[in-house]
Design an enzyme around this catalytic site. Structure first.
Site, PDB file in Angstrom:
ATOM      1  NE  ARG A 137      30.485  49.511  25.556  1.00  0.00           N
ATOM      2  CZ  ARG A 137      30.989  50.622  26.134  1.00  0.00           C
ATOM      3  NH1 ARG A 137      31.381  50.577  27.399  1.00  0.00           N
ATOM      4  NH2 ARG A 137      31.105  51.741  25.469  1.00  0.00           N
ATOM      5  CE1 TYR A 194      34.730  24.333  28.794  1.00  0.00           C
ATOM      6  CE2 TYR A 194      35.445  26.581  29.224  1.00  0.00           C
ATOM      7  CZ  TYR A 194      35.008  25.609  28.343  1.00  0.00           C
ATOM      8  OH  TYR A 194      34.858  25.915  27.016  1.00  0.00           O
ATOM      9  CG  ASP A 231      31.789  26.787  36.089  1.00  0.00           C
ATOM     10  OD1 ASP A 231      30.593  26.482  35.896  1.00  0.00           O
ATOM     11  OD2 ASP A 231      32.595  26.986  35.165  1.00  0.00           O
ATOM     12  CE  LYS A 244      29.065  24.792  27.414  1.00  0.00           C
ATOM     13  NZ  LYS A 244      30.129  24.799  28.418  1.00  0.00           N
TER      14      LYS A 244
HETATM   15  C1  LIG Z   1      31.269  25.516  28.623  1.00  0.00           C
HETATM   16  C2  LIG Z   1      31.710  25.804  29.998  1.00  0.00           C
HETATM   17  C3  LIG Z   1      32.261  27.053  30.329  1.00  0.00           C
HETATM   18  C4  LIG Z   1      32.485  28.134  29.305  1.00  0.00           C
HETATM   19  O1  LIG Z   1      31.317  28.659  28.819  1.00  0.00           O
HETATM   20  P1  LIG Z   1      31.155  29.299  27.345  1.00  0.00           P
HETATM   21  O2  LIG Z   1      29.732  29.679  27.304  1.00  0.00           O
HETATM   22  O3  LIG Z   1      31.567  28.234  26.368  1.00  0.00           O
HETATM   23  O4  LIG Z   1      32.095  30.462  27.273  1.00  0.00           O
HETATM   24  C5  LIG Z   1      32.593  27.276  31.657  1.00  0.00           C
HETATM   25  N1  LIG Z   1      32.432  26.324  32.597  1.00  0.00           N
HETATM   26  C6  LIG Z   1      31.937  25.113  32.310  1.00  0.00           C
HETATM   27  C7  LIG Z   1      31.786  24.103  33.392  1.00  0.00           C
HETATM   28  C8  LIG Z   1      31.556  24.802  31.010  1.00  0.00           C
HETATM   29  O5  LIG Z   1      31.068  23.582  30.732  1.00  0.00           O
END
Ligand SMILES: *Cc1c(COP(=O)(O)O)cnc(C)c1O
Length: 393
Positions: free
Chosen positions: A68, A120, A191, A216
């Site tokens: 950690r 998001y 992001d 993703k």
């Molecule tokens: C899914 C998503 C997140 C969050 O990610 P997790 O892995 O589900 O916590 C953040 N930003 C975008 C654009 C996303 O599509």
């Protein structure tokens, strides 16, 4: 602090990008063990939580060798590869939200965050939640309006951008918004989940931090949760690592291993998904049952000019509305046979979701559908869509 925690055979932080290799090569080559005879080609899955005490540093202090705090070779390999791609220092977290929370955790109490109004949903809810408890103030802006965004950002501590946004596919002018000094003193965060580290490089444009939901496109197989934050400055990465250590949002060993394995094929997966998305967007636009189609690759899309200027491709996400409204959107999701009616995105399989049916998405046009285009043959995807759309009238 040494993030490999394991001595000799950590992944090389090789400067591959600086050696002129293309991102499509970097995803394959980065984050491997050094050219030592007998070493495994792929960094092994290391599940250890602790390591034999590392040697003392020049100051007599020892890193703890506890995962950690110091990481593991598997996390470090993934971080080296994504850091290489984005041109910064990457820190892996338990999920995208873990990474996002860590970034917001850098802020002193009472800070002002200016954020995309179509960021998001988890980001927006987290920001609203923290504003409700007095942790920070949150102001949401239309990030396609560059002047308004900059005006708001100049009195803020952090500007939270997402481009293209999930789900409306709004495109912010990153060339202007990320340029150093434009947003005043505000830390600029992007992001980059929808664009992926292959299509867009916000740190190179001057952003301070990039975040990814590696759940993703990076993972790419809908079988893991993982997040990454990549900082332009190693000092900021160190503060993010401290957040991970204190908040405990550590990635799983298997998840980090799978995310790196997914990254290896991201270029070919994305190439296929993106080519199919471009074709499907054109065909959807011509279909009589379909209303507005959003895809930055369409010449008439409001984000097209900006996306062309700042991205190396338009991605594999499409959103569209149906003339029959929300009821037709529900019916379409039920009638698709190949395309999954499911949340999330970026996997090898294509998914469709009636996004407006989700809490926290009340700002969306009613009936908005989000389509993540995977690796199936485009004609099979179109046949599925055409059959389901044809059954609506
Ligand atoms: C899914 C998503 C997140 C969050 O990610 P997790 O892995 O589900 O916590 C953040 N930003 C975008 C654009 C996303 O599509």
């Amino acid at each position: 602090m040494d993030t490999t925690a394991s001595g000799s055979s950590g992944p090389r932080s090789s400067g591959l990008r600086s050696s002129g290799l293309r991102p499509q090569t970097v995803v394959v080559a980065a984050g491997r063990t050094g050219p030592v005879p007998g070493e495994p080609l792929s960094v092994p899955l290391v599940l250890a939580s602790n390591f034999r005490s590392p040697a003392a540093g020049p100051d007599g202090m020892r890193a703890s060798g506890y995962a950690r705090e110091d990481g593991t070779p598997t996390w470090a390999a993934l971080e080296a590869a994504v850091g290489e791609l984005e041109g910064g220092t990457a820190v892996a977290f338990s999920s995208g939200m873990g990474a996002i929370s860590a970034v917001l955790g850098l802020l002193p109490a009472g800070s002002l965050v200016v954020a995309a109004d179509d960021a998001y949903v988890g980001t927006r809810v987290l920001l609203a939640d923290g504003a409700g408890t007095g942790r920070w103030q949150a102001q949401f802006v239309d990030i396609t309006d560059t002047e308004a965004t900059l005006a708001a950002a100049r009195s803020a501590d952090l500007l939270w951008l997402e481009s293209p946004t999930n789900p409306l596919l709004d495109v912010a002018d990153l060339l202007v918004l990320c340029e150093r000094g434009q947003a005043g003193e505000a830390l600029v965060v992007v992001d980059n989940t929808f664009a992926t580290p292959l299509l867009q490089h916000p740190l190179a444009l001057g952003a301070d931090i990039v975040v990814h939901s590696a759940t993703k496109f990076i993972g790419g197989h809908s079988d893991l949760l993982l997040g990454l934050a990549v900082a332009a400055e190693p000092e900021v990465a160190g503060r993010l690592r401290k957040r991970r250590m204190l908040d405990g949002a550590t990635p799983g060993g298997l998840e980090a291993f799978l995310a790196l394995r997914g990254l290896r094929t991201m270029a070919v997966r994305l190439e296929r998904g993106q080519a199919s998305a471009g074709e499907l967007a054109l065909r959807l636009r011509e279909h009589p049952a379909v209303g507005r189609v959003r895809y930055p690759g369409l010449p008439e899309d409001p984000g097209h000019k900006r996306a062309s200027a700042q991205m190396d491709g338009f991605g594999a996400m499409i959103t569209f509305e149906l003339r029959g409204g929300p009821a037709a959107a529900d019916a379409l999701c039920e009638r698709l046979r190949l395309i999954n009616s499911a949340t999330s995105l970026g996997g090898v399989e294509s998914n469709v979701e009636h996004r407006g049916r989700k809490p926290g998405q009340e700002h969306l046009p009613p009936g908005l559908l989000r389509l993540s285009v995977g690796c199936e043959h485009v004609e099979d995807l179109w046949a599925d869509l055409a059959a389901a759309l044809g059954s609506l009238s």
